[in-house]
Design a protein around this motif. Structure first.
Motif, PDB file in Angstrom:
ATOM      1  N   ASP A  54     -43.950  23.657  43.389  1.00  0.00           N
ATOM      2  CA  ASP A  54     -42.674  24.116  42.846  1.00  0.00           C
ATOM      3  C   ASP A  54     -41.751  22.931  42.577  1.00  0.00           C
ATOM      4  N   PHE A  55     -41.522  22.646  41.308  1.00  0.00           N
ATOM      5  CA  PHE A  55     -40.576  21.610  40.910  1.00  0.00           C
ATOM      6  C   PHE A  55     -40.082  21.928  39.510  1.00  0.00           C
ATOM      7  N   ASP A  56     -38.979  21.317  39.136  1.00  0.00           N
ATOM      8  CA  ASP A  56     -38.393  21.563  37.836  1.00  0.00           C
ATOM      9  C   ASP A  56     -37.633  20.316  37.411  1.00  0.00           C
ATOM     10  N   GLY A  57     -37.407  20.171  36.125  1.00  0.00           N
ATOM     11  CA  GLY A  57     -36.651  19.011  35.685  1.00  0.00           C
ATOM     12  C   GLY A  57     -36.499  18.931  34.182  1.00  0.00           C
ATOM     13  N   THR A  58     -35.762  17.918  33.776  1.00  0.00           N
ATOM     14  CA  THR A  58     -35.495  17.665  32.364  1.00  0.00           C
ATOM     15  C   THR A  58     -35.633  16.175  32.090  1.00  0.00           C
ATOM     16  N   PHE A  59     -35.873  15.859  30.822  1.00  0.00           N
ATOM     17  CA  PHE A  59     -35.807  14.467  30.410  1.00  0.00           C
ATOM     18  C   PHE A  59     -35.283  14.404  28.988  1.00  0.00           C
ATOM     19  N   SER A  60     -34.751  13.254  28.644  1.00  0.00           N
ATOM     20  CA  SER A  60     -34.292  13.015  27.277  1.00  0.00           C
ATOM     21  C   SER A  60     -34.612  11.579  26.914  1.00  0.00           C
ATOM     22  N   TRP A  61     -34.704  11.318  25.622  1.00  0.00           N
ATOM     23  CA  TRP A  61     -34.889   9.945  25.185  1.00  0.00           C
ATOM     24  C   TRP A  61     -34.410   9.766  23.764  1.00  0.00           C
ATOM     25  N   ASP A  62     -34.203   8.513  23.433  1.00  0.00           N
ATOM     26  CA  ASP A  62     -33.803   8.109  22.092  1.00  0.00           C
ATOM     27  C   ASP A  62     -34.635   6.879  21.753  1.00  0.00           C
ATOM     28  N   ASN A  76     -39.298  21.232  45.369  1.00  0.00           N
ATOM     29  CA  ASN A  76     -39.227  22.022  46.601  1.00  0.00           C
ATOM     30  C   ASN A  76     -40.269  21.474  47.573  1.00  0.00           C
ATOM     31  N   THR A  77     -39.820  20.793  48.628  1.00  0.00           N
ATOM     32  CA  THR A  77     -40.761  20.133  49.543  1.00  0.00           C
ATOM     33  C   THR A  77     -41.610  21.142  50.327  1.00  0.00           C
ATOM     34  N   ALA A  78     -41.106  22.372  50.524  1.00  0.00           N
ATOM     35  CA  ALA A  78     -41.894  23.377  51.241  1.00  0.00           C
ATOM     36  C   ALA A  78     -43.087  23.861  50.427  1.00  0.00           C
ATOM     37  N   SER A  79     -43.136  23.503  49.138  1.00  0.00           N
ATOM     38  CA  SER A  79     -44.251  23.940  48.285  1.00  0.00           C
ATOM     39  C   SER A  79     -45.463  23.019  48.393  1.00  0.00           C
ATOM     40  N   ASP A 100     -37.090  22.074  56.854  1.00  0.00           N
ATOM     41  CA  ASP A 100     -35.977  22.905  57.336  1.00  0.00           C
ATOM     42  C   ASP A 100     -34.634  22.224  57.097  1.00  0.00           C
ATOM     43  N   GLU A 101     -34.586  20.909  57.185  1.00  0.00           N
ATOM     44  CA  GLU A 101     -33.344  20.169  56.948  1.00  0.00           C
ATOM     45  C   GLU A 101     -33.260  19.579  55.548  1.00  0.00           C
ATOM     46  N   HIS A 102     -34.397  19.282  54.947  1.00  0.00           N
ATOM     47  CA  HIS A 102     -34.425  18.632  53.631  1.00  0.00           C
ATOM     48  C   HIS A 102     -35.410  19.377  52.726  1.00  0.00           C
ATOM     49  N   GLY A 103     -34.960  20.519  52.227  1.00  0.00           N
ATOM     50  CA  GLY A 103     -35.825  21.400  51.449  1.00  0.00           C
ATOM     51  C   GLY A 103     -36.109  20.938  50.035  1.00  0.00           C
ATOM     52  N   THR A 104     -35.393  19.913  49.581  1.00  0.00           N
ATOM     53  CA  THR A 104     -35.646  19.410  48.230  1.00  0.00           C
ATOM     54  C   THR A 104     -35.781  17.893  48.253  1.00  0.00           C
ATOM     55  N   ALA A 105     -36.514  17.411  47.279  1.00  0.00           N
ATOM     56  CA  ALA A 105     -36.584  15.982  46.973  1.00  0.00           C
ATOM     57  C   ALA A 105     -36.136  15.846  45.522  1.00  0.00           C
ATOM     58  N   THR A 106     -35.486  14.752  45.188  1.00  0.00           N
ATOM     59  CA  THR A 106     -35.009  14.570  43.816  1.00  0.00           C
ATOM     60  C   THR A 106     -35.351  13.173  43.316  1.00  0.00           C
ATOM     61  N   PHE A 107     -35.495  13.076  42.005  1.00  0.00           N
ATOM     62  CA  PHE A 107     -35.651  11.783  41.347  1.00  0.00           C
ATOM     63  C   PHE A 107     -34.707  11.751  40.165  1.00  0.00           C
ATOM     64  N   GLY A 130     -34.131  13.248  53.161  1.00  0.00           N
ATOM     65  CA  GLY A 130     -32.733  12.871  53.391  1.00  0.00           C
ATOM     66  C   GLY A 130     -32.428  11.412  53.163  1.00  0.00           C
ATOM     67  N   VAL A 131     -33.398  10.640  52.679  1.00  0.00           N
ATOM     68  CA  VAL A 131     -33.225   9.202  52.444  1.00  0.00           C
ATOM     69  C   VAL A 131     -33.356   8.933  50.952  1.00  0.00           C
ATOM     70  N   THR A 132     -32.425   8.144  50.402  1.00  0.00           N
ATOM     71  CA  THR A 132     -32.480   7.779  48.984  1.00  0.00           C
ATOM     72  C   THR A 132     -32.848   6.307  48.861  1.00  0.00           C
ATOM     73  N   LYS A 133     -33.888   6.031  48.084  1.00  0.00           N
ATOM     74  CA  LYS A 133     -34.369   4.661  47.863  1.00  0.00           C
ATOM     75  C   LYS A 133     -34.733   4.489  46.396  1.00  0.00           C
ATOM     76  N   PRO A 134     -34.591   3.266  45.880  1.00  0.00           N
ATOM     77  CA  PRO A 134     -35.081   3.011  44.517  1.00  0.00           C
ATOM     78  C   PRO A 134     -36.605   2.931  44.510  1.00  0.00           C
ATOM     79  N   VAL A 135     -37.209   3.472  43.457  1.00  0.00           N
ATOM     80  CA  VAL A 135     -38.655   3.398  43.267  1.00  0.00           C
ATOM     81  C   VAL A 135     -38.938   3.022  41.818  1.00  0.00           C
ATOM     82  N   VAL A 136     -40.133   2.525  41.579  1.00  0.00           N
ATOM     83  CA  VAL A 136     -40.569   2.174  40.231  1.00  0.00           C
ATOM     84  C   VAL A 136     -41.834   2.969  39.928  1.00  0.00           C
TER      85      VAL A 136
END
Length: 191
Positions: A54-62, A76-79, A100-107, A130-136
Motif C-alpha cells: 500500500d503506497f501512493d504518490g505523484t510526480f511531475s517533470w519538465d 503504509n509501513t503496516a502493508s 504503531d508509532e510510525h504508520g507511514t514512510a514518505t519520500f 520517525g527518522v528523516t535522512k537524505p537518500v540517493v
C-alpha cells in the motif's frame, strides 16, 4: 537526439523523456502498475524478499528544466509483506518498522542529476521509523506513451541501499543484515 530528464520517487524516483512542458502524474496504484520491493540478507545465509502493498504518490517533470521536477510518495509501513505472517508481524513491531508509532514512510525529492541519456541520481528526504535522512536513488527511465484507455503514461525504476541503523532500526541480525536494498518500479498516469 531525444532529450531525457529525470524526476524521482522513492521512488523515487523517476525519470522521463521527451516532454516539452511540465506534466503531473499520479502513480497507478489502482491498477498496481507500481511496486516497492526490498531484499535483505538473512544472517548472511540467504535473501529475504518483500514488498509494501500500500503506497501512493505523484510526480511531475519538465524536460526543458529537469531540476524543477519532483516526486512525493507516501507508504503504509503496516502493508509490509514477506509472504510469512509471523515474520511480517515481527517486522511491524518496535524492533523494526514500529508501525504503531510510525504508520507511514514518505519520500520527497530535493534534486535530480542526470548521469546518462536515461539515468539519473535522484536525491530526496526519506522519513522512515520517525527518522528523516537524505537518500540517493539510482533511477532509470523505462518508457512513456499513450495507453489503450486514452491516457498517457510514463514508467521508471530506481534502486538504493539503506543502512537500517540510520533510521533507528538496530535489531541485531548480524553484519550481513545491516543494510536493505530497495527496488522500486512506478508507472504514472498523466493528469
Amino acid at each position: 537526439m531525444k532529450k531525457l530528464m529525470v524526476a524521482a520517487t522513492l521512488g523515487g524516483l523517476m525519470m522521463a523523456g521527451g516532454l516539452a512542458q511540465a506534466a503531473d502524474y499520479q502513480i497507478d496504484k489502482q491498477g498496481q502498475h507500481a511496486s516497492v520491493n526490498f531484499k535483505i540478507s538473512h544472517l548472511g545465509y540467504s535473501w529475504i524478499y518483500g514488498r509494501f502493498n500500500d503506497f501512493d504518490g505523484t510526480f511531475s517533470w519538465d524536460a526543458a528544466k529537469p531540476e524543477a521536477s519532483s516526486v512525493n510518495v507516501t507508504l503504509n509501513t503496516a502493508s509490509v509483506d514477506t509472504n510469512h505472517a509471523e515474520r511480517d508481524k515481527h517486522i511491524r513491531s518496535a524492533d523494526f518498522l514500529n508501525v504503531d508509532e510510525h504508520g507511514t514512510a514518505t519520500f520527497a525529492s530535493t534534486g535530480i542529476e542526470m548521469t546518462g541519456d536515461d539515468t539519473a541520481k535522484v536525491t530526496g528526504n526519506l522519513t522512515l521509523n520517525g527518522v528523516t535522512k537524505p537518500v540517493v536513488l539510482d533511477a532509470h527511465f523505462i518508457g512513456e506513451g499513450d495507453d489503450p484507455w486514452g491516457g498517457y503514461r510514463a514508467g521508471f525504476d530506481a534502486t538504493t541501499t539503506l543502512k537500517l541503523a540510520d533510521f533507528g532500526i538496530t535489531y541485531n541480525l548480524g553484519p550481513a543484515s545491516e543494510t536493505v536494498d530497495l527496488i522500486i518500479t512506478v508507472e504514472g498516469v498523466r493528469q
